[in-house]
Design a protein around this motif. Structure first.
Motif, short mmCIF file in Angstrom:
data_model
loop_
_atom_site.label_atom_id
_atom_site.label_comp_id
_atom_site.label_asym_id
_atom_site.label_seq_id
_atom_site.Cartn_x
_atom_site.Cartn_y
_atom_site.Cartn_z
N GLY A 130 0.67 -0.77 -0.30
CA GLY A 130 -0.46 -0.09 0.36
C GLY A 130 1.19 1.29 -0.54
N ALA A 131 2.02 1.35 1.08
CA ALA A 131 2.64 2.54 0.71
C ALA A 131 3.45 2.38 -0.51
N VAL A 132 3.65 2.09 -0.79
CA VAL A 132 4.53 1.73 -2.66
C VAL A 132 3.47 2.55 -3.40
N LEU A 133 1.96 1.42 -3.44
CA LEU A 133 1.08 1.81 -4.46
C LEU A 133 1.76 4.09 -4.50
N ALA A 134 1.44 3.62 -3.02
CA ALA A 134 0.69 6.23 -2.41
C ALA A 134 1.62 6.81 -2.98
N LEU A 135 2.99 6.28 -2.63
CA LEU A 135 4.01 6.45 -3.37
C LEU A 135 4.18 7.16 -4.46
N ASN A 136 4.12 6.14 -5.05
CA ASN A 136 3.76 5.61 -6.73
C ASN A 136 2.66 6.90 -7.18
N VAL A 137 1.42 6.79 -6.52
CA VAL A 137 0.92 7.39 -7.18
C VAL A 137 0.83 9.67 -6.82
N HIS A 138 1.29 9.63 -5.73
CA HIS A 138 0.80 10.69 -5.07
C HIS A 138 2.81 11.28 -4.73
N GLY A 139 3.31 10.94 -4.60
CA GLY A 139 4.78 10.70 -4.22
C GLY A 139 5.99 11.84 -5.31
#
Length: 596
Positions: A130-139
């Motif tokens: 989930g952290a990967v997904l959030a960082l990939n989308v929003h980071g």
């Protein structure tokens, strides 16, 4: 207690119900059936031979905290190293950052296996995806380059830091602060509780995604930002830099998942960076939370499968009394308890809830893939809407189901189920948390009504019901399935009518939103599973008509579908009647009258 992955049923769901090969062609990754099956076989071996043997000791030994350092149970470090080295951590990660970009439709089976083998072990890696997904989308690109490669590989793990002592469900009460610095970073100060894997000895680094408030933030949830706060700050080349100003202050002592470190985390001016825009942190957090809630649903499913396996083994071996129709095993001192109708009731309840939920899990995983990977933007948007509708059902229903199935397992074992040495009571204790974290199941039900049902006037649910109604109409033309199809079709018609009643009631009186939410979510879940059981029965009948050599498996699907419709689906009527009782019976009594 042992665990064996239910590979035959997983293959049935992936290949025969949802055609993962065609799905992969849509996504453009070209996975073929042989490779999918090879991955599943190796996943099953890892789960049963490496992870499952750790489960009992992890409950006995637990995680420990000494001088700020958490030590995980014996064997966890070695098993986690295999998890990383063999590529399991990177299954769904983006290819641009070293991931395999495998579909969720495949990965959800492996994740279910891990949950069933040892929930405590899985918790340490569960939030990283989930952290990967959030960082990939929003980071930002800089944060992605510095942190994503190691997160995707599993060398570093991720956490989600939301909850504070005074702020659980109500994130508007958050007090953690983030002070801007001249170099573009922020100094994060505050305390977070219930942080799974907040400290551990498995990974080189732990990357915390933290909700906090900037000094000029608006009040309430509109003033929350999301920040990346690592245990060790990454150097430009991705190596570990200086230790950050954060620490684990305590471990919670819990009724279950004792091998998983549930941490109190203290941020004492720790360096962090914004993920996404200032005051828009909930967007990034909900990206991560949707994945987390799906994963928690799989936790309920995995534990339920493990509990069913244990109950079935015991029911075949335990000799007690004779069958009501006379000795079934006259050569033995007594008959195995599986001959008794009430034991059959519990086993079939377990089996049909588990296998029905696995179908819904795969359907949701397929939509998650389409939401992020379909080549057509309109199709991605449509899949996203459907996922949003289903996530609260998956999280709430699967975890309630996991607790029920574990409870049935204890009952099948009788007094032995209450004794620690058999391992069944651990499943019941471990599963209880799944109904609470990532938003309690009551909160999931509120979300289902307020945001999903009222948000679009019931459109998504109506479209889903229409799809199953078409399935029913087609199967009603087949004599062997006519009775099943007629039963299921009547329920989906009823669901449409009940949805209209619920929406009208909620518009009349806001209290009805909370009064009917849990029962309506449960009602919808039981009806949806009926639709999937009809789909499974149709496929099984196809194979039997074609003379498939695996006739026993397909005949069992028909028996299971019939049991579900006759013995489990009627629960929907109870939930319907309960919610139609309205809010008055809940809210009319004065608070003082609750006194004792």
């Amino acid at each position: 207690m042992s665990y064996q992955a239910p590979l035959r049923d997983m293959r049935f769901v992936m290949h025969e119900l949802f055609d993962i090969s065609a799905h992969c062609q849509t996504l453009g990754n070209g996975l073929e059936r042989e490779l999918v099956d090879d991955v599943l076989e190796e996943a099953a071996r890892y789960a049963s031979e490496v992870v499952a043997p750790l489960n009992r000791n992890s409950d006995e030994q637990g995680a420990s905290l000494v001088d700020g350092q958490v030590t995980t149970p014996d064997g966890f470090s070695e098993a986690y190293r295999q998890y990383v080295d063999n590529g399991w951590a990177s299954m769904t990660g983006p290819a641009d950052f070293g991931g395999q970009a495998l579909p969720q439709l495949l990965a959800c089976n492996f994740h279910e296996m891990l949950m069933g083998a040892s929930l405590s072990f899985r918790i340490y890696s569960g939030l990283t995806e989930g952290a990967v997904l959030a960082l990939n989308v929003h980071g930002s690109e800089e944060l992605k380059q510095a942190y994503l490669h190691k997160l995707v590989s599993g060398e570093w793990t991720g956490t989600m830091c939301l909850t504070e002592p005074q702020a659980g469900t109500d994130l508007a009460l958050l007090r953690t602060k983030a002070e801007p610095q001249t170099d573009g970073s922020y100094r994060v100060s505050g305390n977070k509780i219930f942080i799974s894997g907040g400290e551990q000895d498995l990974s080189e680094n732990i990357v915390h995604l933290v909700l906090a408030r900037l000094p000029d933030a608006p009040a309430g949830v509109k003033g929350i930002s999301l920040l990346l706060v690592p245990k060790f700050i990454a150097n430009a080349d991705g190596s570990l830099g200086q230790r950050n100003a954060l620490s684990c202050g305590a471990l919670e002592h819990k009724m279950g998942i004792k091998g998983a470190a549930t941490c109190v985390m203290n941020f004492d001016g720790a360096t962090g960076w914004l993920v996404g825009e200032a005051n828009q942190g909930l967007a990034g957090m909900f990206t991560m939370m949707n994945d987390a809630r799906f994963q928690v649903g799989l936790q309920g499913l995995g534990i339920a499968e493990a509990a069913y396996q244990g109950a079935l083994r015991y029911a075949r071996e335990r000799l007690q009394s004779r069958a009501l129709t006379g000795p079934a095993a006259p050569e033995k001192a007594a008959d195995p308890i599986i001959v008794h109708p009430d034991v059959r009731r519990m086993l079939l309840t377990q089996k049909t809830l588990v296998e029905g939920s696995r179908m819904l899990a795969a359907y949701t995983a397929r939509l998650l893939d389409l939401e992020h990977g379909h080549p057509d933007a309109a199709a991605r948007k449509a899949a996203g809407k459907r996922v949003a509708l289903l996530i609260p059902i998956v999280k709430a229903f699967f975890t309630d189901m996991g607790q029920e199935v574990a409870s049935h397992a204890v009952q099948v074992y009788g007094g032995h189920g209450y004794i620690r040495e058999w391992g069944i009571e651990q499943l019941m204790r471990d599963s209880r948390i799944t109904q609470l974290y990532e938003g309690t199941n009551g909160i999931q039900a509120l979300d289902y009504i307020r945001r999903k049902l009222l948000g679009d006037g019931g459109q998504q649910l109506a479209e889903l019901c229409d799809e199953f109604t078409q399935l029913c109409a087609a199967q009603a033309q087949r004599p062997a399935l006519q009775a099943m199809a007629t039963t299921v079709q009547a329920r989906f018609v009823e669901c449409g009518e009940l949805t209209a009643q619920v929406i009208a009631a909620c518009k009349r009186d806001p209290q009805e939103i909370g009064a009917c939410s849990v029962d309506f979510l449960q009602y919808c879940a039981y009806v949806l599973l009926a639709g999937f059981w009809l789909q499974a029965a149709a496929r099984a009948q196809d194979q039997l008509d074609a003379g498939d050599t695996d006739a026993e498996f397909y005949q069992a699907k028909l028996h299971s579908a019939n049991f579900y419709l006759q013995r489990i689906l009627p629960r929907a009527s109870m939930h319907r009647e309960a919610l139609l009782g309205g809010a008055d019976c809940l809210m009319a009594m004065p608070e003082a009258s609750f006194a004792f």
